[in-house]
Structures are given as C-alpha cells and as structure tokens.
Design a protein around this motif. Structure first.
Motif, PDB file in Angstrom:
ATOM      1  N   ILE A  71     -13.034  18.654 -27.567  1.00 43.10           N
ATOM      2  CA  ILE A  71     -12.072  18.157 -28.556  1.00 43.10           C
ATOM      3  C   ILE A  71     -11.424  16.866 -28.072  1.00 43.10           C
ATOM      4  CG2 ILE A  71      -9.826  18.637 -29.615  1.00 43.10           C
ATOM      5  CD1 ILE A  71     -10.703  21.565 -29.862  1.00 43.10           C
ATOM      6  N   SER A  72     -11.061  16.840 -26.777  1.00 41.21           N
ATOM      7  CA  SER A  72     -10.314  15.668 -26.322  1.00 41.21           C
ATOM      8  C   SER A  72     -11.217  14.463 -26.040  1.00 41.21           C
ATOM      9  CB  SER A  72      -9.481  16.019 -25.085  1.00 41.21           C
ATOM     10  OG  SER A  72     -10.357  16.437 -24.065  1.00 41.21           O
ATOM     11  N   SER A  73     -12.528  14.664 -26.119  1.00 41.04           N
ATOM     12  CA  SER A  73     -13.419  13.522 -25.873  1.00 41.04           C
ATOM     13  C   SER A  73     -13.334  12.494 -26.993  1.00 41.04           C
ATOM     14  CB  SER A  73     -14.864  14.010 -25.750  1.00 41.04           C
ATOM     15  OG  SER A  73     -15.346  14.402 -27.018  1.00 41.04           O
ATOM     16  N   GLY A  74     -12.819  12.910 -28.153  1.00 40.03           N
ATOM     17  CA  GLY A  74     -12.713  11.969 -29.269  1.00 40.03           C
ATOM     18  C   GLY A  74     -13.922  11.965 -30.176  1.00 40.03           C
TER      19      GLY A  74
ATOM     20  N   ILE B  52      -8.114  16.553 -38.362  1.00 41.93           N
ATOM     21  CA  ILE B  52      -8.447  15.120 -38.317  1.00 41.93           C
ATOM     22  C   ILE B  52      -8.710  14.600 -39.730  1.00 41.93           C
ATOM     23  CG2 ILE B  52     -10.120  13.441 -37.473  1.00 41.93           C
ATOM     24  CD1 ILE B  52     -10.495  15.377 -35.032  1.00 41.93           C
TER      25      ILE B  52
ATOM     26  N   ARG C  82      -8.522   8.857 -30.761  1.00 47.06           N
ATOM     27  CA  ARG C  82      -7.988  10.220 -30.852  1.00 47.06           C
ATOM     28  C   ARG C  82      -6.477  10.230 -30.631  1.00 47.06           C
ATOM     29  NH1 ARG C  82      -8.301  15.415 -31.004  1.00 47.06           N
ATOM     30  NH2 ARG C  82      -7.113  16.670 -29.532  1.00 47.06           N
TER      31      ARG C  82
ATOM     32  N   GLU D 249      -9.747  21.798 -35.673  1.00 50.34           N
ATOM     33  CA  GLU D 249      -9.417  20.442 -35.233  1.00 50.34           C
ATOM     34  C   GLU D 249     -10.006  19.415 -36.200  1.00 50.34           C
ATOM     35  OE1 GLU D 249      -7.351  19.760 -32.910  1.00 50.34           O
ATOM     36  OE2 GLU D 249      -7.619  17.580 -32.833  1.00 50.34           O
TER      37      GLU D 249
ATOM     38  N   GLU E  95     -13.163  12.856 -33.948  1.00 50.49           N
ATOM     39  CA  GLU E  95     -12.617  11.760 -34.744  1.00 50.49           C
ATOM     40  C   GLU E  95     -13.756  10.855 -35.218  1.00 50.49           C
ATOM     41  OE1 GLU E  95     -11.184  12.913 -32.040  1.00 50.49           O
ATOM     42  OE2 GLU E  95      -9.121  13.338 -32.624  1.00 50.49           O
ATOM     43  N   SER E  96     -14.661  10.542 -34.279  1.00 50.39           N
ATOM     44  CA  SER E  96     -15.801   9.694 -34.638  1.00 50.39           C
ATOM     45  C   SER E  96     -16.644  10.350 -35.726  1.00 50.39           C
ATOM     46  CB  SER E  96     -16.694   9.453 -33.417  1.00 50.39           C
ATOM     47  OG  SER E  96     -15.931   9.026 -32.332  1.00 50.39           O
TER      48      SER E  96
ATOM     49  N   ARG F 241      -0.492  12.241 -36.571  1.00 52.98           N
ATOM     50  CA  ARG F 241      -0.325  13.613 -37.013  1.00 52.98           C
ATOM     51  C   ARG F 241       1.130  14.057 -36.841  1.00 52.98           C
ATOM     52  NH1 ARG F 241      -4.613  17.834 -34.563  1.00 52.98           N
ATOM     53  NH2 ARG F 241      -6.022  16.061 -34.776  1.00 52.98           N
TER      54      ARG F 241
ATOM     55  N   GLN G 217     -18.364   1.727 -32.527  1.00 51.59           N
ATOM     56  CA  GLN G 217     -17.573   2.011 -31.337  1.00 51.59           C
ATOM     57  C   GLN G 217     -17.913   1.066 -30.198  1.00 51.59           C
ATOM     58  OE1 GLN G 217     -18.672   6.134 -31.416  1.00 51.59           O
ATOM     59  NE2 GLN G 217     -16.597   6.728 -31.897  1.00 51.59           N
TER      60      GLN G 217
ATOM     61  N   LYS H  87     -12.991   5.936 -27.817  1.00 52.85           N
ATOM     62  CA  LYS H  87     -12.948   7.252 -28.455  1.00 52.85           C
ATOM     63  C   LYS H  87     -11.620   7.959 -28.187  1.00 52.85           C
ATOM     64  CE  LYS H  87     -17.916   7.834 -28.205  1.00 52.85           C
ATOM     65  NZ  LYS H  87     -19.024   8.615 -27.662  1.00 52.85           N
TER      66      LYS H  87
END
Lengths: 182, 282
Positions: B8-11, B46, A171, B42, B14-15, A178, A152, A167
């Motif tokens: 959740i929205s921090s990403g 993903i 997302r 979530e 996904e990482s 999706r 990252q 990040k």
C-alpha cells in the motif's frame, strides 16, 4: 449525505441505465459529473471552449465504451475521470493544440507549482484552497501526473527525483488531501 | 511492516487508480485487490480522494453544452455554438455601411455576375462530379466482372474438389471393405510395373488400382484378365489416355485364382496374345 453502500447501489443503478443507453441515465450522468469532468479538462487544456468541445468527445466515448466498463475494476467515476484525462492529455499533445500554444517547457516545474495551474477563476477556488494546504512538491507531482499527462518516469526526470519517490510523494499528497477533505 | 502495508505504501495503488500502471501491473494490482480486503479498501479511498480533487476543480458548463452532447451521442447534427468573441472586438454583428458611397447600378450588375459565376461553378462542379461518378461506376463494373470470374473459378475448383472427395471416399470404402480382397500384381517383364486388385468376393466387384505401367503405343491398349482354372477371361480394358486414377471398376468376377494385365491391340482381344506386364495370384 448517503452512506458508502447507498452510493454504490445508486452507481450500480446508473451503470445499468448507461449500459442500456437510457437517456435518463445520461441525463443523470451529465447533471452529476459534467462540471467535474469539465473542470478536469479545463485544468488540462486551460481554456473553456476547447474543454467543452473535449467534454462532448468524452461523453461520446462514454456512450460508445460503457459496455467495456467493469465495475469490479473500479468505480464508474474513476473510469470516467481517466477517460476524461486521457482525452484532455491527447489533445494537449496533439499537433494542432501545440501550434496554438507555446510548447510548455518541462523545466518550469522544477521550482514548484506552475502559475497557470492555479488560475484565479472563481470555479477553481475550491481547488486552490485544497491545494494551498499541500506542500508544493507534493502538489506538483499530482498536477504533473494527474492533470498534465506526464508519465511517472517523465515526472521523475523533470523533477530530478527517483521514480520511487514520485510514487510515494503522490501517495503522500493524496493522503494529505484525504485528511483535508474528510 | 507487513507485506500488504508495504504494498500500500509503495504508491502503486495511486498509480493504478490514476491509470498510470502498465497492463501487467494492472493484473497484479487486481489480483492483490481480490486477495486482500485492506487493499480493496485503500483503492476505494484513493478513488474517493481523486474524485474530491477533481470536484474541487469543477467548472459549470455553458448552458447549451448539454443539448450539444445529447445531439452528439444520438448522432444528430451538433448545433454550432455562437462564438461572439470570434468577431472583431466592438464590431460584433454590426454591419458597417459607408453612406458616402452609392452604387446601385453596379450592385445590380454584380448580382448578375455572381449569378453567372455561381451557375458556371455549379455546372463545372456537376460535370466533375458526374465524371467522378462515372469513373466510380466503371471501377465497380470491372470489380464486379473480376468477382464474377473469381466466383466461377471458385465454383469450378469446388466442383473438382467435390469430385476428388467423392472418389477418395469411394476408394476409401473399397480399401476398408472387410469383404474386399487385395491382390498385388507384380511385374512379369517390366520391373517397375505394379498394380493392385480389390476384389469383393461377396459382391463380385473388381477394382483395379494401377500404380505404374509404361506408356502404351497409340495402337495398343492394356487389358485386364481374371484367370480361372488356367483360363484367362477378359474383364475389361484400361483407358487409352493412360489416366488410371484413382481406381477403375472392371467387370464382376465370380471366381478366379489369379489376375493379370497384358498389352494388346487397341480395342482388346478375346484371348491374350500380347506381352504380360503384371500378374498376381490369390
């Protein structure tokens, strides 16, 4: 189409077979996932023959390490996809691979999607279609992180954006995908 | 936004699914997944998402790859794949024979040359390999001898430790015996001399622990006495090699009011005549 519960039950069965080193289980695994995993390896190393050699390594790794797979930490395919990506990325970074291939300069990414990341191979048309619906900057982040093995912070540095943005952009890209897939 | 939504929205999820998080972050994420069903949901979304991304890139493998992979995981030799494209273009598999050149005799000769060369190579190879094996054998032998020595040394050490252990256990038994009386023999002439007597008045056994006595001359030997009603009775001689460890059992004693150690002529005497070194009264 199977429901989510049915899918998970099917996967639990498969995991049990794999942990027992059951040949039938590996047959199913190959039939269900070999094209997907090969596609990922192709995206990473760019050449089918090298990717097929790596796929062999991936299956040997799955066979040897299935005992350490913990379903509580994620789905079987996620675990396999990560093994596959790591195998491909290790190859990408290895000396013998770099010798054959011009070292890919990091700054090529700055202007968006790399040419070679969207090859016109018939098999990858699905991906191309999928990706065309993403904003280029979103796809670039996913491509670098998921298929090219950038960390990252490397991605942030190469694109000149803050780590937090890497990040959230990843997302946003996956959220966009999706809506496209479902 | 709630804390969970922020998370959740921090990403980070996904990482996590992409395997890009550190071990430390993994623990955090796993704790959050266990705690919040929304986060678990979530993560599953993903995962499915990344699977469809990968599936969109799917490529059909070469037909014989499956067999190669099964050979690899089952430890069988992997058949070499045919690589037509490795051959120079257009000449794939076709042997080019120049019809203008005919040298059958030379060809025959060549076969012999090759045969001789091959035999010599094999012979040299075999000799080199034998030499190598012989070296290995010698290495193994010396290694074995070394190990054997080591083994016997360890055995000796073990035996001596076992003896020590046995002695210590005996000594401990004597010290701990409730019926055992400890008498401290304190210096009479030489100020640094010291000894202890452990006398079991039920079993009549006597053990002496010599803490310190001066080194005796070659012609002399320490003798231990039990004194009953003023009369000393010899209960034994201490070893002339001055090795008193850890305790020495002497003759049994029925009754006594004191114990003493004197330095006498080598071999001992019936009544003490030499210098008294230590004395302890009960």
């Amino acid at each position: 189409m199977l429901t989510k519960e049915e899918n998970i039950a099917k996967e639990d069965n498969l995991v049990a077979l794999l942990k027992n080193k059951d040949r039938q289980g590996y047959n199913m695994l190959y039939d269900n996932y070999a094209p997907t995993l090969l596609g990922v390896l192709m995206k990473i190393v760019g050449e089918q023959e090298a990717a097929e050699d790596l796929l062999q390594d991936v299956f040997v790794k799955i066979w040897n390490n299935i005992g350490s797979y913990d379903p509580k930490k994620g789905r079987l395919y996620t675990w396999m996809l990560n093994i596959t990506r790591n195998t491909g990325i290790d190859k990408l970074r290895s000396k013998d691979f770099k010798k054959g291939e011009q070292n890919r300069p990091i700054d090529k990414y700055v202007n968006g999607i790399r040419e070679d990341s969207l090859t016109s191979k018939t098999d990858t048309i699905g991906l191309k279609k999928l990706v065309e619906q993403l904003k280029p900057d979103q796809y670039t982040v996913i491509d670098m992180l998921y298929f090219k093995g950038y960390s990252q912070s490397e991605t942030a540095e190469a694109l000149g954006i803050p780590l937090g943005t890497v990040k959230t952009r990843a997302r946003a890209a996956l959220l966009e995908l999706r809506t496209i897939v479902t | 936004m709630s804390k969970v939504e922020d998370y959740i929205s921090s990403g980070i999820l996904e990482s996590y699914v992409m395997g890009l998080t550190s071990n430390w972050e993994n623990l955090q994420v796993e704790a959050m997944i266990a705690k919040h069903p929304e986060i678990k949901q979530e993560v599953e979304a993903i995962e499915a998402n990344l699977l469809s991304l990968a599936q969109a890139a799917a490529v059909t493998p070469h037909a014989d790859l499956k067999e190669n992979i099964f050979a690899a995981i089952e430890g069988r030799p992997v058949p070499k794949r045919e690589k037509e494209k490795d051959l120079p273009d257009g000449k794939a598999g076709v042997k080019v024979i120049d019809i203008n050149v005919e040298k059958p005799a030379a060809g025959n000769n060549t076969i012999w040359k090759w045969a001789v060369a091959a035999s010599v190579t094999l012979l040299l190879g075999s000799a080199a390999f034998n030499y190598y094996l012989f070296g290995k054998l010698e290495d193994s032998n010396s290694h074995l001898a070394h190990l054997t020595n080591e083994h016997s040394d360890l055995n000796k050490n073990f035996a001596s430790l076992q003896t020590n252990y046995g002695q210590s256990t005996e000594q401990l038994k004597i010290y701990q015996d409730a019926n055992s009386k400890m008498i401290c023999l304190t210096p009479v002439s030489d100020s640094s001399s010291l000894a202890h007597i452990y006398w079991n008045q039920n079993a009549k056994t006597v053990f002496v622990e010599v803490n310190n006595l001066p080194l005796a001359a070659d012609t002399m030997q320490y003798e231990l006495w039990a004194i009953h009603n003023g009369t000393p009775q010899s209960i034994g001689l201490l070893p002339i090699d001055h090795k008193f460890d850890p305790v020495i059992q002497m003759s049994n004693v029925d009754s006594a009011q004191a114990f003493a150690i004197t330095l006498e002529k080598k071999g001992g005497v019936l009544t003490p005549a030499g210098q008294m070194y230590v004395l302890g009264k009960i």
